[in-house]
Design an enzyme around this catalytic site. Structure first.
Site, PDB file in Angstrom:
ATOM      1  N   ASN A  11       0.866  -1.181   0.000  1.00  0.00           N
ATOM      2  CA  ASN A  11       0.000   0.000   0.000  1.00  0.00           C
ATOM      3  C   ASN A  11       0.904   1.232   0.000  1.00  0.00           C
ATOM      4  OD1 ASN A  11      -1.778   2.059   0.559  1.00  0.00           O
ATOM      5  ND2 ASN A  11      -2.249   1.382   2.659  1.00  0.00           N
ATOM      6  N   TRP A  12       0.926   1.923  -1.134  1.00  0.00           N
ATOM      7  CA  TRP A  12       1.833   3.076  -1.260  1.00  0.00           C
ATOM      8  C   TRP A  12       1.244   4.343  -0.640  1.00  0.00           C
ATOM      9  CZ3 TRP A  12       4.182   2.687  -6.938  1.00  0.00           C
ATOM     10  CH2 TRP A  12       5.004   1.545  -7.001  1.00  0.00           C
ATOM     11  N   LYS A  13       0.019   4.252  -0.164  1.00  0.00           N
ATOM     12  CA  LYS A  13      -0.641   5.395   0.482  1.00  0.00           C
ATOM     13  C   LYS A  13      -0.500   6.668  -0.378  1.00  0.00           C
ATOM     14  CE  LYS A  13       0.279   3.241   4.872  1.00  0.00           C
ATOM     15  NZ  LYS A  13       0.167   3.334   6.313  1.00  0.00           N
ATOM     16  N   HIS A  97      -9.378   0.708   5.117  1.00  0.00           N
ATOM     17  CA  HIS A  97      -8.088   0.881   5.799  1.00  0.00           C
ATOM     18  C   HIS A  97      -8.293   1.752   7.041  1.00  0.00           C
ATOM     19  CE1 HIS A  97      -3.986   2.129   6.612  1.00  0.00           C
ATOM     20  NE2 HIS A  97      -3.612   1.059   5.924  1.00  0.00           N
ATOM     21  N   GLU A  99      -6.699   4.117   8.219  1.00  0.00           N
ATOM     22  CA  GLU A  99      -6.513   5.559   8.004  1.00  0.00           C
ATOM     23  C   GLU A  99      -7.775   6.187   7.412  1.00  0.00           C
ATOM     24  OE1 GLU A  99      -2.845   5.251   5.819  1.00  0.00           O
ATOM     25  OE2 GLU A  99      -1.854   4.600   7.655  1.00  0.00           O
ATOM     26  N   GLU A 169      -5.100  -5.686  10.509  1.00  0.00           N
ATOM     27  CA  GLU A 169      -4.110  -4.648  10.750  1.00  0.00           C
ATOM     28  C   GLU A 169      -4.396  -3.985  12.093  1.00  0.00           C
ATOM     29  OE1 GLU A 169      -2.228  -3.293   6.878  1.00  0.00           O
ATOM     30  OE2 GLU A 169      -3.993  -2.070   7.130  1.00  0.00           O
ATOM     31  N   GLY A 175       2.570   1.604  10.957  1.00  0.00           N
ATOM     32  CA  GLY A 175       3.501   2.724  10.852  1.00  0.00           C
ATOM     33  C   GLY A 175       4.192   3.072  12.162  1.00  0.00           C
ATOM     34  N   SER A 215       3.660  -2.776  10.325  1.00  0.00           N
ATOM     35  CA  SER A 215       5.123  -2.750  10.461  1.00  0.00           C
ATOM     36  C   SER A 215       5.786  -4.053  10.025  1.00  0.00           C
ATOM     37  CB  SER A 215       5.511  -2.393  11.898  1.00  0.00           C
ATOM     38  OG  SER A 215       5.003  -1.109  12.228  1.00  0.00           O
TER      39      SER A 215
HETATM   40  C1  PEP Z   1      -0.662  -0.227   6.162  1.00  0.00           C
HETATM   41  O1  PEP Z   1      -0.771   0.986   6.034  1.00  0.00           O
HETATM   42  O2  PEP Z   1      -1.501  -0.978   5.674  1.00  0.00           O
HETATM   43  C2  PEP Z   1       0.491  -0.722   6.915  1.00  0.00           C
HETATM   44  C3  PEP Z   1       0.478  -1.951   7.329  1.00  0.00           C
HETATM   45  O3  PEP Z   1       1.524   0.177   7.155  1.00  0.00           O
HETATM   46  P1  PEP Z   1       2.973  -0.161   7.772  1.00  0.00           P
HETATM   47  O4  PEP Z   1       3.471  -1.411   7.086  1.00  0.00           O
HETATM   48  O5  PEP Z   1       3.799   1.017   7.464  1.00  0.00           O
HETATM   49  O6  PEP Z   1       2.767  -0.396   9.234  1.00  0.00           O
END
Ligand code: PEP
Length: 251
Positions: A11-13, A97, A99, A169, A175, A215
């Site tokens: 996921n490049w956000k 997600h 976010e 998640e 993050g 992470s």
């Molecule tokens: C995500 O945003 O889906 C995610 C898992 O981010 P990160 O790997 O940076 O924790």
């Protein structure tokens, strides 16, 4: 246990301009050209979908979007529909997600409409679920996940032509550099598979890929992938650099 092909999704956000996305995708194609036993997805921002789809055409890498709107077309300024994503080359779409839930007040009801619109159109939804740190501390993890799954998947029809991917998640691990322990992840994934079985039956439950996200890095991915109910990873930060994402894909 039936064999589920591992899936590693990046996921490049809200990172990378079109040029940066093209460069990263071009580099990644080279780095993973030896892979034939892992499904790979990258989810760039909407603006780069079409250019990236050209780069990954005829490779093992599939394209995902980071969100979708449930209507096919109409006066919904700023939104993107399933037919638009498909015509931009997408096979997958990330939905719900944390976010989006946190910063854009996305509800389980909205998530459900998006999941059904995606699935009905032939896109594979990646439904994200997960508890916050406070909810975990208050021992509400399972009730939170139960609600997200129940409401998020209400009235959804699944079969072998309409698969679903779930990404667990934990919000506290996204993050932050904190990864859930393998025991914590396996416990939740087994719980989620059980919920899917109760809702959709044994065949669908065995076929549904449940990814872990939070992470994931090259140095912790193999330990996670060794767990029985973990079928892959949704990777944020470490998917932005082709080198580290390729190392995760080569777990
Ligand atoms: C995500 O945003 O889906 C995610 C898992 O981010 P990160 O790997 O940076 O924790």
């Amino acid at each position: 246990m039936e064999y589920r092909i591992p899936l590693i999704a990046g996921n490049w956000k809200m990172f990378k301009t079109c040029n940066e996305a093209v460069n990263a995708a071009t580099h990644l194609v080279k780095l993973v050209s030896d892979i034939d036993t892992v499904d790979i997805v990258i989810a760039p921002p909407f603006t780069s979908l079409t250019v990236v789809s050209e780069i990954i055409r005829e490779t093992r890498i599939d394209l995902g979007a980071q969100d979708i709107f449930w209507e096919k077309e109409g006066a919904f300024t700023g939104e993107i529909s399933a037919p638009m994503l498909i015509s931009s080359g997408c096979q997958y779409v990330i939905i719900g997600h944390s976010e989006r839930r946190q910063y854009f007040e996305e509800t389980d009801e909205a998530v459900n409409k998006k999941i059904r619109a995606a699935s009905d159109s032939g896109l594979i939804p990646i439904l994200c679920v997960g508890e916050t740190e406070i909810q975990r501390d208050e021992k509400k993890t399972f009730s939170v996940l139960d609600k997200q799954i129940e409401k998020g998947l209400e009235d959804l029809i699944l079969d072998e032509h309409r698969p679903l991917v779930i990404a667990y998640e934990p919000v506290w691990a996204i993050g932050t550099g904190k990864t859930a322990t393998p025991d914590q992840v396996q416990e939740v994934h087994a719980f989620l598979r059980d919920l899917i079985e109760k809702k959709f039956g044994n065949m669908i439950s065995k076929a549904t890929r449940i990814l872990y996200g939070g992470s994931v890095k090259p140095d912790n991915v193999s330990e996670l992938m060794a767990l029985p109910d973990i079928d892959g990873a949704l990777v944020g930060g470490a998917s932005l650099q082709p080198d580290s994402f390729s190392k995760i894909i080569h777990f």
